[in-house]
Design a protein around this motif. Sequence first.
Motif, PDB file in Angstrom:
ATOM      1  N   GLY A  92      -8.887   2.725  -4.935  1.00  0.00           N
ATOM      2  CA  GLY A  92      -9.484   3.853  -4.241  1.00  0.00           C
ATOM      3  C   GLY A  92      -8.420   4.727  -3.609  1.00  0.00           C
ATOM      4  N   GLY A  93      -8.835   5.619  -2.721  1.00  0.00           N
ATOM      5  CA  GLY A  93      -7.882   6.501  -2.060  1.00  0.00           C
ATOM      6  C   GLY A  93      -7.259   7.486  -3.026  1.00  0.00           C
ATOM      7  N   LEU A  94      -6.035   7.884  -2.723  1.00  0.00           N
ATOM      8  CA  LEU A  94      -5.339   8.905  -3.505  1.00  0.00           C
ATOM      9  C   LEU A  94      -4.583   8.264  -4.656  1.00  0.00           C
ATOM     10  CD1 LEU A  94      -4.310  11.803  -3.973  1.00  0.00           C
ATOM     11  CD2 LEU A  94      -2.495  11.338  -2.314  1.00  0.00           C
ATOM     12  N   VAL A  95      -4.832   8.764  -5.864  1.00  0.00           N
ATOM     13  CA  VAL A  95      -4.065   8.399  -7.053  1.00  0.00           C
ATOM     14  C   VAL A  95      -3.199   9.609  -7.390  1.00  0.00           C
ATOM     15  CG1 VAL A  95      -4.142   7.662  -9.459  1.00  0.00           C
ATOM     16  CG2 VAL A  95      -5.896   6.875  -7.853  1.00  0.00           C
ATOM     17  N   LEU A  96      -1.898   9.480  -7.192  1.00  0.00           N
ATOM     18  CA  LEU A  96      -0.970  10.586  -7.377  1.00  0.00           C
ATOM     19  C   LEU A  96      -0.362  10.504  -8.771  1.00  0.00           C
ATOM     20  CD1 LEU A  96       0.463  13.013  -6.036  1.00  0.00           C
ATOM     21  CD2 LEU A  96       2.249  11.433  -5.297  1.00  0.00           C
ATOM     22  N   HIS A 112      -0.199  27.424  -1.620  1.00  0.00           N
ATOM     23  CA  HIS A 112      -1.126  28.256  -0.856  1.00  0.00           C
ATOM     24  C   HIS A 112      -1.505  27.653   0.490  1.00  0.00           C
ATOM     25  CE1 HIS A 112      -1.592  29.697  -5.004  1.00  0.00           C
ATOM     26  NE2 HIS A 112      -2.024  30.821  -4.497  1.00  0.00           N
ATOM     27  N   LEU A 113      -1.129  26.405   0.736  1.00  0.00           N
ATOM     28  CA  LEU A 113      -1.467  25.756   1.999  1.00  0.00           C
ATOM     29  C   LEU A 113      -0.228  25.100   2.581  1.00  0.00           C
ATOM     30  CD1 LEU A 113      -4.810  23.952   1.015  1.00  0.00           C
ATOM     31  CD2 LEU A 113      -4.583  26.076   2.315  1.00  0.00           C
ATOM     32  N   PRO A 114      -0.127  25.007   3.917  1.00  0.00           N
ATOM     33  CA  PRO A 114       0.976  24.234   4.500  1.00  0.00           C
ATOM     34  C   PRO A 114       0.882  22.770   4.086  1.00  0.00           C
ATOM     35  CG  PRO A 114      -0.087  25.630   6.150  1.00  0.00           C
ATOM     36  CD  PRO A 114      -0.958  25.664   4.939  1.00  0.00           C
ATOM     37  N   CYS A 115       2.024  22.154   3.968  1.00  0.00           N
ATOM     38  CA  CYS A 115       2.056  20.758   3.519  1.00  0.00           C
ATOM     39  C   CYS A 115       1.318  19.847   4.485  1.00  0.00           C
ATOM     40  CB  CYS A 115       3.512  20.302   3.349  1.00  0.00           C
ATOM     41  SG  CYS A 115       3.696  18.608   2.758  1.00  0.00           S
ATOM     42  N   THR A 116       1.463  20.075   5.792  1.00  0.00           N
ATOM     43  CA  THR A 116       0.781  19.220   6.773  1.00  0.00           C
ATOM     44  C   THR A 116      -0.734  19.365   6.672  1.00  0.00           C
ATOM     45  OG1 THR A 116       1.075  20.991   8.406  1.00  0.00           O
ATOM     46  CG2 THR A 116       2.720  19.234   8.368  1.00  0.00           C
ATOM     47  N   THR A 117      -1.212  20.606   6.468  1.00  0.00           N
ATOM     48  CA  THR A 117      -2.656  20.824   6.342  1.00  0.00           C
ATOM     49  C   THR A 117      -3.203  20.124   5.107  1.00  0.00           C
ATOM     50  OG1 THR A 117      -2.443  22.964   7.456  1.00  0.00           O
ATOM     51  CG2 THR A 117      -4.450  22.582   6.178  1.00  0.00           C
ATOM     52  N   LEU A 118      -2.480  20.234   3.998  1.00  0.00           N
ATOM     53  CA  LEU A 118      -2.931  19.580   2.776  1.00  0.00           C
ATOM     54  C   LEU A 118      -2.943  18.068   2.919  1.00  0.00           C
ATOM     55  CD1 LEU A 118      -3.765  19.766  -0.185  1.00  0.00           C
ATOM     56  CD2 LEU A 118      -1.343  19.832  -0.800  1.00  0.00           C
ATOM     57  N   CYS A 119      -1.918  17.498   3.564  1.00  0.00           N
ATOM     58  CA  CYS A 119      -1.874  16.047   3.748  1.00  0.00           C
ATOM     59  C   CYS A 119      -3.012  15.562   4.640  1.00  0.00           C
ATOM     60  CB  CYS A 119      -0.518  15.632   4.321  1.00  0.00           C
ATOM     61  SG  CYS A 119       0.866  15.804   3.170  1.00  0.00           S
ATOM     62  N   GLN A 120      -3.314  16.306   5.693  1.00  0.00           N
ATOM     63  CA  GLN A 120      -4.423  15.913   6.566  1.00  0.00           C
ATOM     64  C   GLN A 120      -5.750  15.975   5.831  1.00  0.00           C
ATOM     65  OE1 GLN A 120      -4.032  18.612   9.844  1.00  0.00           O
ATOM     66  NE2 GLN A 120      -2.229  17.578  10.702  1.00  0.00           N
ATOM     67  N   LEU A 168       8.622  21.223  -9.125  1.00  0.00           N
ATOM     68  CA  LEU A 168       8.437  22.484  -8.400  1.00  0.00           C
ATOM     69  C   LEU A 168       8.652  22.337  -6.906  1.00  0.00           C
ATOM     70  CD1 LEU A 168       5.209  23.830 -10.182  1.00  0.00           C
ATOM     71  CD2 LEU A 168       7.601  24.281 -10.760  1.00  0.00           C
ATOM     72  N   HIS A 169       8.852  21.120  -6.407  1.00  0.00           N
ATOM     73  CA  HIS A 169       8.881  20.897  -4.966  1.00  0.00           C
ATOM     74  C   HIS A 169      10.110  20.086  -4.573  1.00  0.00           C
ATOM     75  CE1 HIS A 169       4.707  22.203  -5.279  1.00  0.00           C
ATOM     76  NE2 HIS A 169       4.519  21.242  -6.171  1.00  0.00           N
ATOM     77  N   GLY A 170      10.473  20.235  -3.314  1.00  0.00           N
ATOM     78  CA  GLY A 170      11.594  19.487  -2.778  1.00  0.00           C
ATOM     79  C   GLY A 170      11.199  18.065  -2.421  1.00  0.00           C
ATOM     80  N   PRO A 171      12.164  17.294  -1.938  1.00  0.00           N
ATOM     81  CA  PRO A 171      11.866  15.893  -1.602  1.00  0.00           C
ATOM     82  C   PRO A 171      10.917  15.737  -0.428  1.00  0.00           C
ATOM     83  CG  PRO A 171      14.104  16.493  -0.936  1.00  0.00           C
ATOM     84  CD  PRO A 171      13.582  17.639  -1.749  1.00  0.00           C
ATOM     85  N   GLY A 195       7.703  13.471  -0.949  1.00  0.00           N
ATOM     86  CA  GLY A 195       7.696  12.231  -0.176  1.00  0.00           C
ATOM     87  C   GLY A 195       6.462  12.102   0.702  1.00  0.00           C
ATOM     88  N   ALA A 196       5.989  13.228   1.270  1.00  0.00           N
ATOM     89  CA  ALA A 196       4.790  13.181   2.112  1.00  0.00           C
ATOM     90  C   ALA A 196       3.562  12.797   1.300  1.00  0.00           C
ATOM     91  CB  ALA A 196       4.592  14.526   2.802  1.00  0.00           C
ATOM     92  N   LEU A 197       3.405  13.394   0.121  1.00  0.00           N
ATOM     93  CA  LEU A 197       2.261  13.058  -0.727  1.00  0.00           C
ATOM     94  C   LEU A 197       2.371  11.634  -1.262  1.00  0.00           C
ATOM     95  CD1 LEU A 197       1.890  16.403  -2.710  1.00  0.00           C
ATOM     96  CD2 LEU A 197       0.413  15.560  -0.887  1.00  0.00           C
TER      97      LEU A 197
END
Length: 330
Positions: free
Chosen positions: A39-43, A146-154, A185-188, A192-194
């Motif tokens: 369950g949860g997030l599958v990245l 299109h969204l801040p990284c913190t907002t997307l993670c929350q 396309l993204h930095g570390p 790393g947060a995702l």
Amino acid sequence: MPRPFHLEGAGQRALTPSESVRRGSGRELEMLESLLALGGLVLLRDSVEWEGRSLLKALIKKSAVCGEQVHILGCEVSEEEFREGFDSSINSRLVYHDLFRDPLNWSKTAEALPGGPLGALRAMCRRTNPGPVTIALDSLSWLLLHLPCTTLCQTLHALSHQDSRPGDSSPVEQVHVLGLLHEELHGPGPVGALSSLAQTEVTLSGTMGQASAHILYRRPQQRPTHQTQWFSILPDFSLDLQGGPRLESQPHPDPHTPPVDPTTHLTFNLHLSKKEKEAKDSLTLPFQFSSEKQQALLCPGPGQATSHIFYEPDAYDDLDQEDPDDDLDV
């Protein structure tokens, strides 16, 4: 690779998607089930060389066949292109939220999602329908632009923990969030947060024309486990597991062949001749005690002072008896 098909004739009928899945190879089903088990997030982390949308659609098909509700937030391709390859029974179970056509609601039409990408994600968080659900995000890279990284993670944390919200009288069953990430396309930092939010992380790569999935499972209160699967995806989005690329066979050494000396073709010599060994042994090293000094220190005579100063002239010593202090600047 040709699309698999079934012959239809007298007394035969076409297989339904659930029947074809049940008749498939057990190993392929085990891989898909293991990716959705926690369950949860599958990245799903893909790259330019190895795309991950096909694996995303394979997981969506698996969830739809199992009877789950499937919500898709499409950002990078049109709804028609995303649904291509699914049969009608699978497409009927998919709820497509289209952010590709008008992501910022510039046309001011009713087709656009209210609130943009963040509003669409928050609407999924407020879902009240019971039963297991799968939410597919195509893709997280578009949302990060299109969204801040913190907002997307929350928001992702709220999405993947809908089954354990406090104060909910009718909590939903297990939630699977499938997120496709183009990691180049993204930095570390964002990657790393995702990655820290994911219960299951799949990194796609390959070699010699075969795709591989390096899978990291993070089970609660257990050590993370790793697994590597080699596979290909058929046109109907079923998996074909493979054994990985074969290594080139190397000839076995002949036991009767004498070993090769690795020092034979060097530009310098590692071996010493007999004459060179004698010269080495006869060499007097700097600050080496002479035999007279050694005897005096080890075997002092009776009545001899306990300390002596021995001076051995050097070959470069130049003593002037008339002016012994000529080396002093006076």
